[in-house]
Design a protein around this motif. Sequence first.
Motif, PDB file in Angstrom:
ATOM      1  N   LEU A  21      97.078  35.163  19.531  1.00  0.00           N
ATOM      2  CA  LEU A  21      97.826  34.919  18.299  1.00  0.00           C
ATOM      3  C   LEU A  21      99.182  35.602  18.340  1.00  0.00           C
ATOM      4  N   ASN A  22      99.215  36.860  18.794  1.00  0.00           N
ATOM      5  CA  ASN A  22     100.486  37.585  18.896  1.00  0.00           C
ATOM      6  C   ASN A  22     101.446  36.889  19.856  1.00  0.00           C
ATOM      7  N   ASN A  23     100.918  36.384  20.978  1.00  0.00           N
ATOM      8  CA  ASN A  23     101.765  35.682  21.945  1.00  0.00           C
ATOM      9  C   ASN A  23     102.312  34.382  21.351  1.00  0.00           C
ATOM     10  N   LEU A  24     101.448  33.660  20.611  1.00  0.00           N
ATOM     11  CA  LEU A  24     101.899  32.419  19.961  1.00  0.00           C
ATOM     12  C   LEU A  24     102.962  32.706  18.900  1.00  0.00           C
ATOM     13  N   GLN A  25     102.766  33.770  18.145  1.00  0.00           N
ATOM     14  CA  GLN A  25     103.749  34.135  17.128  1.00  0.00           C
ATOM     15  C   GLN A  25     105.100  34.443  17.755  1.00  0.00           C
ATOM     16  N   THR A  26     105.077  35.204  18.853  1.00  0.00           N
ATOM     17  CA  THR A  26     106.318  35.551  19.549  1.00  0.00           C
ATOM     18  C   THR A  26     107.003  34.303  20.088  1.00  0.00           C
ATOM     19  N   PHE A  39     111.969  24.896   9.121  1.00  0.00           N
ATOM     20  CA  PHE A  39     111.984  26.207   9.771  1.00  0.00           C
ATOM     21  C   PHE A  39     111.629  27.304   8.775  1.00  0.00           C
ATOM     22  N   PHE A  40     112.135  27.184   7.550  1.00  0.00           N
ATOM     23  CA  PHE A  40     111.833  28.180   6.515  1.00  0.00           C
ATOM     24  C   PHE A  40     110.331  28.238   6.253  1.00  0.00           C
ATOM     25  N   ASP A  41     109.691  27.062   6.161  1.00  0.00           N
ATOM     26  CA  ASP A  41     108.240  27.026   5.929  1.00  0.00           C
ATOM     27  C   ASP A  41     107.483  27.591   7.118  1.00  0.00           C
ATOM     28  N   MET A  42     107.961  27.304   8.340  1.00  0.00           N
ATOM     29  CA  MET A  42     107.305  27.845   9.537  1.00  0.00           C
ATOM     30  C   MET A  42     107.388  29.368   9.567  1.00  0.00           C
ATOM     31  N   GLU A  43     108.567  29.900   9.254  1.00  0.00           N
ATOM     32  CA  GLU A  43     108.771  31.350   9.335  1.00  0.00           C
ATOM     33  C   GLU A  43     107.947  32.104   8.304  1.00  0.00           C
ATOM     34  N   ALA A  44     107.508  31.396   7.236  1.00  0.00           N
ATOM     35  CA  ALA A  44     106.675  32.046   6.217  1.00  0.00           C
ATOM     36  C   ALA A  44     105.333  32.497   6.793  1.00  0.00           C
ATOM     37  N   TYR A  45     104.928  31.919   7.926  1.00  0.00           N
ATOM     38  CA  TYR A  45     103.644  32.276   8.535  1.00  0.00           C
ATOM     39  C   TYR A  45     103.823  33.092   9.819  1.00  0.00           C
ATOM     40  N   LEU A  46     105.049  33.551  10.061  1.00  0.00           N
ATOM     41  CA  LEU A  46     105.328  34.334  11.268  1.00  0.00           C
ATOM     42  C   LEU A  46     105.827  35.719  10.883  1.00  0.00           C
ATOM     43  N   PRO A  47     105.411  36.760  11.612  1.00  0.00           N
ATOM     44  CA  PRO A  47     105.917  38.112  11.322  1.00  0.00           C
ATOM     45  C   PRO A  47     107.428  38.168  11.518  1.00  0.00           C
ATOM     46  N   LYS A  48     108.099  38.880  10.633  1.00  0.00           N
ATOM     47  CA  LYS A  48     109.534  39.060  10.777  1.00  0.00           C
ATOM     48  C   LYS A  48     109.920  40.446  10.288  1.00  0.00           C
ATOM     49  N   ARG A  49     111.120  40.828  10.645  1.00  0.00           N
ATOM     50  CA  ARG A  49     111.574  42.156  10.265  1.00  0.00           C
ATOM     51  C   ARG A  49     111.759  42.242   8.752  1.00  0.00           C
ATOM     52  N   ASN A  50     111.354  43.374   8.193  1.00  0.00           N
ATOM     53  CA  ASN A  50     111.554  43.596   6.765  1.00  0.00           C
ATOM     54  C   ASN A  50     113.030  43.778   6.468  1.00  0.00           C
ATOM     55  N   VAL A  90     104.362  42.783   6.668  1.00  0.00           N
ATOM     56  CA  VAL A  90     103.812  42.408   5.360  1.00  0.00           C
ATOM     57  C   VAL A  90     103.539  40.909   5.271  1.00  0.00           C
ATOM     58  N   THR A  91     103.602  40.204   6.406  1.00  0.00           N
ATOM     59  CA  THR A  91     103.378  38.769   6.421  1.00  0.00           C
ATOM     60  C   THR A  91     101.891  38.460   6.275  1.00  0.00           C
ATOM     61  N   LEU A  92     101.558  37.631   5.284  1.00  0.00           N
ATOM     62  CA  LEU A  92     100.180  37.180   5.075  1.00  0.00           C
ATOM     63  C   LEU A  92     100.001  35.857   5.814  1.00  0.00           C
ATOM     64  N   LEU A  93      98.974  35.768   6.653  1.00  0.00           N
ATOM     65  CA  LEU A  93      98.871  34.652   7.593  1.00  0.00           C
ATOM     66  C   LEU A  93      98.169  33.424   7.034  1.00  0.00           C
ATOM     67  N   SER A  94      97.460  33.530   5.936  1.00  0.00           N
ATOM     68  CA  SER A  94      96.751  32.366   5.394  1.00  0.00           C
ATOM     69  C   SER A  94      97.290  32.001   4.017  1.00  0.00           C
ATOM     70  N   ASN A  95      97.190  30.701   3.694  1.00  0.00           N
ATOM     71  CA  ASN A  95      97.613  30.242   2.368  1.00  0.00           C
ATOM     72  C   ASN A  95      96.799  30.912   1.276  1.00  0.00           C
ATOM     73  N   GLN A  96      95.525  31.110   1.536  1.00  0.00           N
ATOM     74  CA  GLN A  96      94.654  31.740   0.542  1.00  0.00           C
ATOM     75  C   GLN A  96      95.136  33.143   0.203  1.00  0.00           C
ATOM     76  N   ALA A  97      95.521  33.909   1.244  1.00  0.00           N
ATOM     77  CA  ALA A  97      96.011  35.269   1.015  1.00  0.00           C
ATOM     78  C   ALA A  97      97.344  35.250   0.272  1.00  0.00           C
ATOM     79  N   LYS A  98      98.218  34.301   0.621  1.00  0.00           N
ATOM     80  CA  LYS A  98      99.522  34.204  -0.048  1.00  0.00           C
ATOM     81  C   LYS A  98      99.357  33.875  -1.530  1.00  0.00           C
ATOM     82  N   PHE A  99      98.516  32.876  -1.821  1.00  0.00           N
ATOM     83  CA  PHE A  99      98.317  32.482  -3.215  1.00  0.00           C
ATOM     84  C   PHE A  99      97.636  33.577  -4.018  1.00  0.00           C
ATOM     85  N   ALA A 100      96.697  34.288  -3.375  1.00  0.00           N
ATOM     86  CA  ALA A 100      96.018  35.389  -4.059  1.00  0.00           C
ATOM     87  C   ALA A 100      97.013  36.492  -4.412  1.00  0.00           C
TER      88      ALA A 100
END
Length: 339
Positions: A36-41, A90-101, A114-124
């Motif tokens: 997962l970390n490699n895919l995110q990078t 791209f904006f929607d894609m980056e919402a699920y990728l770690p980025k610098r604060n 602080v990136t939440l990886l699932s829609n469920q976590a984001k909505f919660a």
Amino acid sequence: MLLQLERYQREWRELEEEFQQLQETHKVYRQKLEELNNLQTACSSSIHKQKRKLKDLKYSFQRCKRMSSPEESDLIQQINTQIKDRQNVFFDMEAYLPKRNGLYLNLVLGNVNVTLLSNQAKFAYKDEYEKFKLYLTIILLLGAVACRFILHYRVTDEVFNFLLVWYYCTLTIRESILISNGSRIKGWWVSHHYVSTFLSGVMLTWPDGLMYQMFRNQFLAFSIFQSCVQFLQYYYQSGCLYRLCALGKRNHLDLTVEGFQSWMWRGLTFLLPFLFFGHFWQLYNAITLFELSRHTECKEWQVFVLALTFLLLFLGNFLTTLKVVHTKLQKNKDEMKKL
């Protein structure tokens, strides 16, 4: 005794088997986490390259457009529209990728992902943010009413002002986390929370005295009105957002705000008189404080600073709301002309 020992040995063997399975599961988990970390990078790197190339391509098309024929101009316009759509993807894609604060989150939390990886976590988290605003709005309303009509003590005023500081500080942190996770919160409606935090902090440090007592009741009355309007905004905006999200017209991470936005036009224009009244009350607070700062008994620096801060809040809130209303009216006018 022998039977008990055999039973304990059997339980130990079962526990050993479960432990072996747990180790295997954990090993697979760590491998998947590494993948997962490699895919995110890889995704982050590809998006960065794509955005850079699109920026260069857009600039090249703008240069070509000056010397192009009408047919070529239409083609360039279509491509520019597609480029803009690609940027939204791209904006929607980056919402699920770690980025610098951002700077603020780095100062408060440090370099923590602080990136939440699932829609469920984001909505919660978004729902938790909305509930926090609602509950604190009610508490602040009750606190302002109690301080204005029942508790005429400096210590209770300090508790109320401290609660305001904590509330706005917490809002800015939570909003920054939501922005990192794809919420399209931008513009003045984010900045005014930072200004409100500063204003509440200055109110907290204002020592008791003649100037403070002359402004106290006006400020508490303003706080009561502001909390009532915020409660109305939450109640109606949350329902409107739910309807628009169900129709696919708004993002599920969009939030209620202490102001007016274009999506509120249908069904929520009745809030505008309350908002404009609140904006002009902020101007009235600024004028009152400016007059108090010229008083012969005034020795506190907080009076003039608060006057400037209330003036800044008035200008930001009033001009932003006015801009939204003007833009929406102009858009409706253009649509009527086309019909």
